[in-house]
Design a protein around this motif. Structure first.
Motif, PDB file in Angstrom:
ATOM      1  N   MET A   1       6.338  -2.799  -9.784  1.00 10.09           N
ATOM      2  CA  MET A   1       6.443  -3.618  -8.603  1.00 10.09           C
ATOM      3  C   MET A   1       6.319  -5.080  -9.010  1.00 10.09           C
ATOM      4  N   GLU A   2       7.096  -5.924  -8.394  1.00 13.85           N
ATOM      5  CA  GLU A   2       7.072  -7.362  -8.692  1.00 13.85           C
ATOM      6  C   GLU A   2       5.822  -8.018  -8.098  1.00 13.85           C
ATOM      7  N   ASP A   3       5.437  -9.170  -8.664  1.00 11.61           N
ATOM      8  CA  ASP A   3       4.242  -9.877  -8.215  1.00 11.61           C
ATOM      9  C   ASP A   3       4.254 -10.161  -6.716  1.00 11.61           C
ATOM     10  N   GLN A   4       5.373 -10.653  -6.216  1.00 11.81           N
ATOM     11  CA  GLN A   4       5.411 -11.018  -4.798  1.00 11.81           C
ATOM     12  C   GLN A   4       5.204  -9.800  -3.902  1.00 11.81           C
ATOM     13  N   GLY A   5       5.677  -8.643  -4.321  1.00  9.80           N
ATOM     14  CA  GLY A   5       5.450  -7.412  -3.567  1.00  9.80           C
ATOM     15  C   GLY A   5       3.977  -7.035  -3.572  1.00  9.80           C
ATOM     16  N   ILE A   6       3.332  -7.183  -4.713  1.00 11.05           N
ATOM     17  CA  ILE A   6       1.903  -6.885  -4.807  1.00 11.05           C
ATOM     18  C   ILE A   6       1.115  -7.858  -3.935  1.00 11.05           C
ATOM     19  N   ILE A   7       1.494  -9.126  -3.983  1.00 10.80           N
ATOM     20  CA  ILE A   7       0.794 -10.129  -3.172  1.00 10.80           C
ATOM     21  C   ILE A   7       0.972  -9.825  -1.684  1.00 10.80           C
ATOM     22  N   ARG A   8       2.163  -9.355  -1.295  1.00  6.49           N
ATOM     23  CA  ARG A   8       2.372  -8.958   0.110  1.00  6.49           C
ATOM     24  C   ARG A   8       1.413  -7.834   0.504  1.00  6.49           C
ATOM     25  N   LEU A   9       1.204  -6.902  -0.415  1.00  9.02           N
ATOM     26  CA  LEU A   9       0.254  -5.824  -0.136  1.00  9.02           C
ATOM     27  C   LEU A   9      -1.153  -6.379   0.101  1.00  9.02           C
ATOM     28  N   TYR A  10      -1.547  -7.362  -0.698  1.00  8.23           N
ATOM     29  CA  TYR A  10      -2.855  -8.007  -0.475  1.00  8.23           C
ATOM     30  C   TYR A  10      -2.891  -8.664   0.906  1.00  8.23           C
ATOM     31  N   PHE A  11      -1.840  -9.371   1.254  1.00  9.41           N
ATOM     32  CA  PHE A  11      -1.802 -10.046   2.545  1.00  9.41           C
ATOM     33  C   PHE A  11      -1.829  -9.037   3.694  1.00  9.41           C
ATOM     34  N   ASN A  12      -1.268  -7.857   3.496  1.00 11.95           N
ATOM     35  CA  ASN A  12      -1.289  -6.809   4.514  1.00 11.95           C
ATOM     36  C   ASN A  12      -2.581  -6.001   4.470  1.00 11.95           C
ATOM     37  N   ARG A  13      -3.487  -6.343   3.518  1.00 12.77           N
ATOM     38  CA  ARG A  13      -4.763  -5.653   3.326  1.00 12.77           C
ATOM     39  C   ARG A  13      -4.548  -4.177   3.026  1.00 12.77           C
ATOM     40  N   ASP A  14      -3.496  -3.894   2.266  1.00 12.10           N
ATOM     41  CA  ASP A  14      -3.145  -2.531   1.875  1.00 12.10           C
ATOM     42  C   ASP A  14      -3.810  -2.242   0.527  1.00 12.10           C
ATOM     43  N   GLN A  15      -4.619  -1.183   0.472  1.00 12.96           N
ATOM     44  CA  GLN A  15      -5.350  -0.857  -0.753  1.00 12.96           C
ATOM     45  C   GLN A  15      -4.425  -0.494  -1.916  1.00 12.96           C
ATOM     46  N   GLU A  16      -3.182  -0.234  -1.619  1.00 17.30           N
ATOM     47  CA  GLU A  16      -2.197   0.011  -2.673  1.00 17.30           C
ATOM     48  C   GLU A  16      -2.081  -1.214  -3.590  1.00 17.30           C
ATOM     49  N   ALA A  17      -2.459  -2.391  -3.081  1.00 24.26           N
ATOM     50  CA  ALA A  17      -2.412  -3.618  -3.884  1.00 24.26           C
ATOM     51  C   ALA A  17      -3.251  -3.472  -5.150  1.00 24.26           C
ATOM     52  N   ILE A  18      -4.417  -2.845  -5.018  1.00 28.26           N
ATOM     53  CA  ILE A  18      -5.294  -2.675  -6.174  1.00 28.26           C
ATOM     54  C   ILE A  18      -4.659  -1.720  -7.180  1.00 28.26           C
ATOM     55  N   ARG A  19      -4.105  -0.622  -6.704  1.00 30.09           N
ATOM     56  CA  ARG A  19      -3.461   0.336  -7.614  1.00 30.09           C
ATOM     57  C   ARG A  19      -2.282  -0.309  -8.340  1.00 30.09           C
ATOM     58  N   THR A  57      -9.838 -13.027  -2.356  1.00 30.56           N
ATOM     59  CA  THR A  57      -9.250 -14.371  -2.345  1.00 30.56           C
ATOM     60  C   THR A  57      -7.775 -14.406  -1.963  1.00 30.56           C
ATOM     61  N   ILE A  58      -7.119 -13.248  -1.985  1.00 32.42           N
ATOM     62  CA  ILE A  58      -5.713 -13.179  -1.562  1.00 32.42           C
ATOM     63  C   ILE A  58      -5.689 -12.374  -0.273  1.00 32.42           C
ATOM     64  N   PRO A  59      -5.387 -12.838   0.867  1.00 33.50           N
ATOM     65  CA  PRO A  59      -5.295 -14.250   1.230  1.00 33.50           C
ATOM     66  C   PRO A  59      -6.675 -14.899   1.264  1.00 33.50           C
ATOM     67  N   PRO A  60      -6.767 -16.183   1.364  1.00 33.82           N
ATOM     68  CA  PRO A  60      -5.744 -17.172   1.692  1.00 33.82           C
ATOM     69  C   PRO A  60      -4.916 -17.633   0.497  1.00 33.82           C
ATOM     70  N   GLU A  61      -5.431 -17.411  -0.732  1.00 31.16           N
ATOM     71  CA  GLU A  61      -4.652 -17.838  -1.901  1.00 31.16           C
ATOM     72  C   GLU A  61      -3.344 -17.059  -1.977  1.00 31.16           C
ATOM     73  N   THR A  65       1.830 -16.979  -9.978  1.00 30.00           N
ATOM     74  CA  THR A  65       1.933 -15.998 -11.054  1.00 30.00           C
ATOM     75  C   THR A  65       0.675 -15.136 -11.003  1.00 30.00           C
ATOM     76  N   LEU A  66       0.819 -13.915 -10.546  1.00 30.81           N
ATOM     77  CA  LEU A  66      -0.330 -13.029 -10.375  1.00 30.81           C
ATOM     78  C   LEU A  66      -1.021 -12.755 -11.706  1.00 30.81           C
ATOM     79  N   GLY A  67      -0.266 -12.575 -12.778  1.00 32.82           N
ATOM     80  CA  GLY A  67      -0.868 -12.304 -14.081  1.00 32.82           C
ATOM     81  C   GLY A  67      -1.769 -13.437 -14.551  1.00 32.82           C
ATOM     82  N   ALA A  68      -1.336 -14.673 -14.375  1.00 33.63           N
ATOM     83  CA  ALA A  68      -2.148 -15.828 -14.770  1.00 33.63           C
ATOM     84  C   ALA A  68      -3.379 -15.951 -13.875  1.00 33.63           C
ATOM     85  N   TYR A  69      -3.193 -15.677 -12.589  1.00 34.31           N
ATOM     86  CA  TYR A  69      -4.296 -15.734 -11.627  1.00 34.31           C
ATOM     87  C   TYR A  69      -5.378 -14.722 -12.016  1.00 34.31           C
TER      88      TYR A  69
END
Length: 185
Positions: A1-19, A57-61, A65-69
C-alpha cells in the motif's frame, strides 16, 4: 500500500493503518531500533511505541514521507531508551557511533537556540544533498540509522577498514564545510 493510502487509514482512524505501517516499514523500524539499542525487547517496545505515536499524531500531522516520519520517531524513541538504559550502566552501544561525530559536529547543549539549530540542519541537509548517493547512504546509514561499520562494509562490497576510511573522510569533509560556514566544531 502506498504512503498516502496508509495515511488516509490513519485519518479514518482505521486500525488497518497499523498493520499496513508494520507491513511496509516494520523491518526498517526494527532495524533502526536494534542498531541503537542492541536489546531486542527494548527495540520491539520502541517499534510499538512508534506505531502508537504515529496513531496519536496522524491526524493532525500529514507527513509527506511516512517512512521518514516513522524513522524520526523510532530514532528519537530508541535514543531516549538508550539514554535511560545507559544511565543505569547497562551497555554502551551508541557511544562509539556518537564519538565519531563529536569532532565534526557541535555538541554544546545550548546550540544557541532554535534558529541556529535550524541553520545547522539546513547546512547538513545541503551538504548531504551534494554528496554522491553512495556516500550519502553510507553516512546516513551509519550516523542516522546507527548501522555497524562491518554491516555497511559487507553490503557495499568493502572491507571494514575501507568503510571506516570513507566515513573518516566524510566526517572530515563535513567538518571543513561547517568550519567554512562559521560553525564552531
Amino acid at each position: 500500500m502506498e504512503d498516502q493510502g496508509i495515511i488516509r487509514l490513519y485519518f479514518n482512524r482505521d486500525q488497518e493503518a497499523i498493520r499496513q505501517t508494520d507491513r511496509k516499514y516494520g523491518r526498517q523500524c526494527r532495524r533502526t531500533a536494534r542498531n541503537i539499542l542492541a536489546i531486542p525487547e527494548d527495540a520491539e517496545e520502541c517499534v510499538n511505541d512508534t506505531y502508537l505515536a504515529a496513531w496519536n499524531t496522524i491526524p493532525p500531522e500529514r507527513p509527506r514521507t511516512l517512512g521518514a516520519y516513522l524513522g524520526r520517531i523510532i530514532r528519537n524513541l530508541s535514543i531516549s531508551r538508550y539514554r535511560a538504559n545507559h544511565a543505569q550502566k547497562r551497555y554502551a552501544g551508541l557511544e562509539a557511533m556518537l564519538s565519531e561525530l563529536e569532532e565534526c559536529v557541535p555538541g554544546r547543549a545550548d546550540v544557541e537556540a532554535e534558529l541556529e539549530r535550524r541553520e545547522l540542519g539546513a547546512l547538513l541537509s545541503s551538504w548531504l544533498d551534494a554528496l554522491p548517493r553512495e556516500e550519502r547512504d553510507l553516512f546516513l546509514r551509519r550516523y542516522w540509522y546507527g548501522e555497524a561499520v562491518q554491516d555497511l562494509a559487507r553490503e557495499a562490497g568493502l572491507t571494514p577498514n575501507q568503510a571506516s576510511q570513507r566515513l573518516f573522510r566524510l566526517r572530515g569533509l563535513l567538518r571543513t564545510m561547517l568550519e567554512s560556514k562559521g560553525v564552531d566544531v
